[in-house]
Motif scaffolding. Structure first.
Motif, PDB file in Angstrom:
ATOM      1  N   UNK A 246       1.037  -1.275  -0.164  1.00  0.00           N
ATOM      2  CA  UNK A 246       0.305   0.223  -0.099  1.00  0.00           C
ATOM      3  C   UNK A 246       0.331   1.365   0.099  1.00  0.00           C
ATOM      4  N   UNK A 247       1.718   1.489   0.319  1.00  0.00           N
ATOM      5  CA  UNK A 247       2.577   2.217   0.832  1.00  0.00           C
ATOM      6  C   UNK A 247       3.957   2.116   0.640  1.00  0.00           C
ATOM      7  N   UNK A 248       5.333   2.556   0.664  1.00  0.00           N
ATOM      8  CA  UNK A 248       6.349   2.381  -0.195  1.00  0.00           C
ATOM      9  C   UNK A 248       6.986   3.325   1.710  1.00  0.00           C
ATOM     10  N   UNK A 249       6.935   4.637   1.630  1.00  0.00           N
ATOM     11  CA  UNK A 249       7.557   5.255   2.324  1.00  0.00           C
ATOM     12  C   UNK A 249       6.280   6.197   3.359  1.00  0.00           C
ATOM     13  N   UNK A 250       7.011   6.784   4.356  1.00  0.00           N
ATOM     14  CA  UNK A 250       5.564   7.312   4.838  1.00  0.00           C
ATOM     15  C   UNK A 250       5.832   8.373   4.344  1.00  0.00           C
ATOM     16  N   UNK A 251       6.759   9.273   3.484  1.00  0.00           N
ATOM     17  CA  UNK A 251       6.556  10.660   2.931  1.00  0.00           C
ATOM     18  C   UNK A 251       6.658  10.965   1.630  1.00  0.00           C
ATOM     19  N   UNK A 252       5.750  11.754   0.799  1.00  0.00           N
ATOM     20  CA  UNK A 252       6.327  11.696  -0.401  1.00  0.00           C
ATOM     21  C   UNK A 252       7.541  11.898  -0.564  1.00  0.00           C
ATOM     22  N   UNK A 253       8.344  12.479  -0.051  1.00  0.00           N
ATOM     23  CA  UNK A 253       9.457  12.687  -0.859  1.00  0.00           C
ATOM     24  C   UNK A 253      10.786  12.613   0.256  1.00  0.00           C
ATOM     25  N   UNK A 254      11.104  11.770   0.315  1.00  0.00           N
ATOM     26  CA  UNK A 254      12.649  11.231   1.121  1.00  0.00           C
ATOM     27  C   UNK A 254      14.092  11.463  -0.100  1.00  0.00           C
ATOM     28  N   UNK A 255      14.413  12.152   0.935  1.00  0.00           N
ATOM     29  CA  UNK A 255      15.428  12.741   0.185  1.00  0.00           C
ATOM     30  C   UNK A 255      16.800  12.354   1.182  1.00  0.00           C
ATOM     31  N   UNK A 256      18.143  11.627   0.190  1.00  0.00           N
ATOM     32  CA  UNK A 256      18.975  10.550   0.930  1.00  0.00           C
ATOM     33  C   UNK A 256      20.453  11.512   0.166  1.00  0.00           C
ATOM     34  N   UNK A 257      20.228  11.858   1.672  1.00  0.00           N
ATOM     35  CA  UNK A 257      22.236  13.455   1.147  1.00  0.00           C
ATOM     36  C   UNK A 257      23.334  12.562   1.315  1.00  0.00           C
ATOM     37  N   UNK A 258      22.949  10.762   1.573  1.00  0.00           N
ATOM     38  CA  UNK A 258      24.639  10.288   2.080  1.00  0.00           C
ATOM     39  C   UNK A 258      24.769   9.919   1.070  1.00  0.00           C
ATOM     40  N   UNK A 259      26.278   9.774   0.294  1.00  0.00           N
ATOM     41  CA  UNK A 259      26.965   8.275  -0.194  1.00  0.00           C
ATOM     42  C   UNK A 259      26.972   7.279  -0.730  1.00  0.00           C
ATOM     43  N   UNK A 260      26.169   7.035   0.660  1.00  0.00           N
ATOM     44  CA  UNK A 260      25.685   4.975   0.065  1.00  0.00           C
ATOM     45  C   UNK A 260      25.178   4.760  -1.218  1.00  0.00           C
ATOM     46  N   UNK A 261      23.533   5.465  -1.189  1.00  0.00           N
ATOM     47  CA  UNK A 261      23.296   5.835  -2.943  1.00  0.00           C
ATOM     48  C   UNK A 261      23.120   6.756  -3.697  1.00  0.00           C
ATOM     49  N   UNK A 262      23.190   6.271  -4.372  1.00  0.00           N
ATOM     50  CA  UNK A 262      23.951   7.522  -6.001  1.00  0.00           C
ATOM     51  C   UNK A 262      22.407   8.278  -6.212  1.00  0.00           C
ATOM     52  N   UNK A 263      21.139   7.667  -6.048  1.00  0.00           N
ATOM     53  CA  UNK A 263      20.325   9.325  -6.312  1.00  0.00           C
ATOM     54  C   UNK A 263      19.650   9.756  -4.832  1.00  0.00           C
ATOM     55  N   UNK A 264      19.433  10.571  -5.682  1.00  0.00           N
ATOM     56  CA  UNK A 264      19.127  11.717  -4.470  1.00  0.00           C
ATOM     57  C   UNK A 264      17.705  11.698  -3.597  1.00  0.00           C
ATOM     58  N   UNK A 265      16.862  11.049  -4.511  1.00  0.00           N
ATOM     59  CA  UNK A 265      16.155  11.538  -2.897  1.00  0.00           C
ATOM     60  C   UNK A 265      14.603   9.928  -3.709  1.00  0.00           C
ATOM     61  N   UNK A 266      13.259   9.841  -3.018  1.00  0.00           N
ATOM     62  CA  UNK A 266      12.823   9.454  -3.911  1.00  0.00           C
ATOM     63  C   UNK A 266      11.552   9.294  -3.576  1.00  0.00           C
ATOM     64  N   UNK A 267      10.752   9.904  -4.512  1.00  0.00           N
ATOM     65  CA  UNK A 267       9.485   9.996  -4.476  1.00  0.00           C
ATOM     66  C   UNK A 267       7.700   9.073  -4.521  1.00  0.00           C
ATOM     67  N   UNK A 268       7.526   9.322  -3.507  1.00  0.00           N
ATOM     68  CA  UNK A 268       5.828   8.004  -3.644  1.00  0.00           C
ATOM     69  C   UNK A 268       4.723   8.995  -4.064  1.00  0.00           C
ATOM     70  N   UNK A 269       4.396   9.194  -5.303  1.00  0.00           N
ATOM     71  CA  UNK A 269       3.115  10.082  -5.878  1.00  0.00           C
ATOM     72  C   UNK A 269       1.724   9.761  -5.314  1.00  0.00           C
ATOM     73  N   UNK A 270       1.444   8.468  -4.245  1.00  0.00           N
ATOM     74  CA  UNK A 270       0.792   8.660  -4.115  1.00  0.00           C
ATOM     75  C   UNK A 270       0.123   9.637  -2.866  1.00  0.00           C
TER      76      UNK A 270
END
Ligand code: FAD
Length: 383
Positions: A266-290
């Motif tokens: 039903x949901x992946x994360x608790x908020x529409x936008x989660x930023x990933x400021x660390x160097x452990x992942x190469x994406x900057x953020x994940x958007x969950x549009x619903x």
């Protein structure tokens, strides 16, 4: 190609506003758009999971401009949406912009008042009277530890440059809150259009005097356009002048690779936008549009954003070299009498949506002062 009084290149905010304004003055308007849809970078659609998603990244409308707010309300109903962003740092989710909660969570503190937060910032920031680059600007605001945790690697991912390689202006505007306000923006109006942005644009362009031709690149049909009164160009300014015949004069942009996934939950994360400021992942953020508008669906769509040099031009790269190149184009543009350069690509400037609306409305007013006044009054009575 059909003739028209007003030719507009691009069906984004800038093009749509000018089309609507001139159509209401009785001019025939022709919009040429190279993509297969209207709405420019604001374009959204319903995806295979039944969720309204934005093709070019999440778009949150916020403004303090009364005239822009009145203008957009003519074409859609809007619902209040106060955007929030959280960041994953050291395995915890903390609010962005940095506020009392962010500092308490990351440093195990119990600050409660504005005075305590101010004191914490004073004790931790590294004062630079005139920051020489992005690193010094960020240290000046938040100090070494928050800089390392939240800004250094995020900037590298966003710009492919470390803060010390960027103008101070890029990080000088990092907002820091001394209270617990966890809203991302603090503007008076923060809202989303009911049914989405594409529907809003359909409303703006719904006029018998406006014709939109999709899937057509201006540069393929440029020679067929003649006898127009004005041409408004909202594409990249360097392309218009054929890069001055030298790729040395190509303006730099950062782009984003949007990678979409369906998650069977039903949901992946608790908020529409989660930023990933660390160097452990190469994406900057994940958007969950619903989350936007609290859409109810069985599955969910998430989009990871990877910033890159290749692809659609999104963010102008603010440095001295690009400033000089843009200046050359601006001077060329000034020599043209019936062509106007409007919007973020033609001005080589990052515009929020409200700034793009304002820029186009202001240009119209400056070109048609008497008529614009009449129409603006008309708007005031409608809303
Ligand atoms: P565009 O929307 O880019 O429109 C230009 C149009 O011209 C495009 O449709 C393009 O295809 C067309 N065009 C270009 N060249 C040609 C050609 N040769 N022939 C024919 N057509 C052509 N703003 C906010 O306020 N809030 C946000 O949350 C927000 N999020 C954003 C997220 C991302 C990832 C990005 C990149 C921008 C975001 N913005 C946001 C900014 C917003 O997208 C812009 O303010 C807005 O799109 C500017 O409108 P425009 O008309 O100037 O440009």
């Amino acid at each position: 190609m059909k003739n028209a009084d007003i030719i507009i290149i691009g069906a984004g905010i800038s093009g749509a506003v000018l089309a609507e304004r001139y159509a209401n003055l009785g001019r025939k308007v022709l919009i040429i758009e190279k993509r297969n849809h209207i709405a420019g970078n604001c374009y959204d659609y319903i995806d295979e999971n039944g969720i309204l998603v934005s093709k070019y990244g999440a778009h949150l409308f916020h403004t303090n401009e009364e005239d822009v707010w009145k203008y957009v309300n003519q074409f859609s109903n809007w619902y209040k949406w106060e955007h929030k962003v959280i960041a994953q740092v050291d395995g915890q989710l903390v609010p962005i912009p940095v506020n009392i909660t962010t500092v308490n969570k990351l440093f195990g503190l119990e600050l409660t008042s504005e005075a305590e937060m101010k004191e914490w910032l004073e004790n931790n920031r590294m004062p630079f009277q005139k920051p020489a680059n992005g690193r010094e600007a960020a240290l000046n605001k938040v100090g070494q530890v928050l800089y390392e945790k939240m800004f250094r690697h995020y900037t590298k991912k966003q710009w492919d440059k470390y803060p010390e390689e960027l103008d101070a202006s890029v990080l000088d505007r990092i907002p820091v809150r001394i209270n617990t306000d966890d809203r991302y923006f603090s503007d008076k109006y923060q809202a989303l259009p009911e049914g989405g942005y594409t529907k809003l644009f359909e409303g703006i362009l719904n006029h018998p005097n406006i014709e939109v031709v999709l899937n057509t690149d201006f540069f393929d049909i440029r020679n067929q356009l003649e006898n127009y009164e004005k041409l408004f160009y909202t594409g990249p300014i360097d392309r218009f002048f054929d890069f001055m015949h030298s790729m040395e004069d190509k303006l730099e942009y950062r782009s984003i690779n949007f990678v979409s996934e369906t998650v069977d939950a039903e949901y992946f994360q608790e908020n529409s936008v989660v930023n990933y400021p660390g160097k452990d992942v190469s994406f900057t953020r994940i958007i969950e549009y619903k989350h936007f508008g609290n859409q109810q669906t069985d599955k969910t769509t998430i989009v990871k954003e990877y910033t890159t040099d290749e692809g659609e031009p999104y963010y102008p790269v603010p440095n001295a070299k690009n400033g000089e190149i843009y200046e050359k184009y601006r001077k060329e543009a000034e020599k043209l009498t019936d062509v106007y350069f409007v919007g973020r690509l033609a001005n080589y400037k990052y515009f929020n949506m409200d700034q793009a609306f304002k820029n186009a409305l202001d240009l119209f007013k400056s070109l048609e002062p008497a008529l614009a006044e009449h129409k603006v009054n008309a708007i005031k009575t409608v809303v």
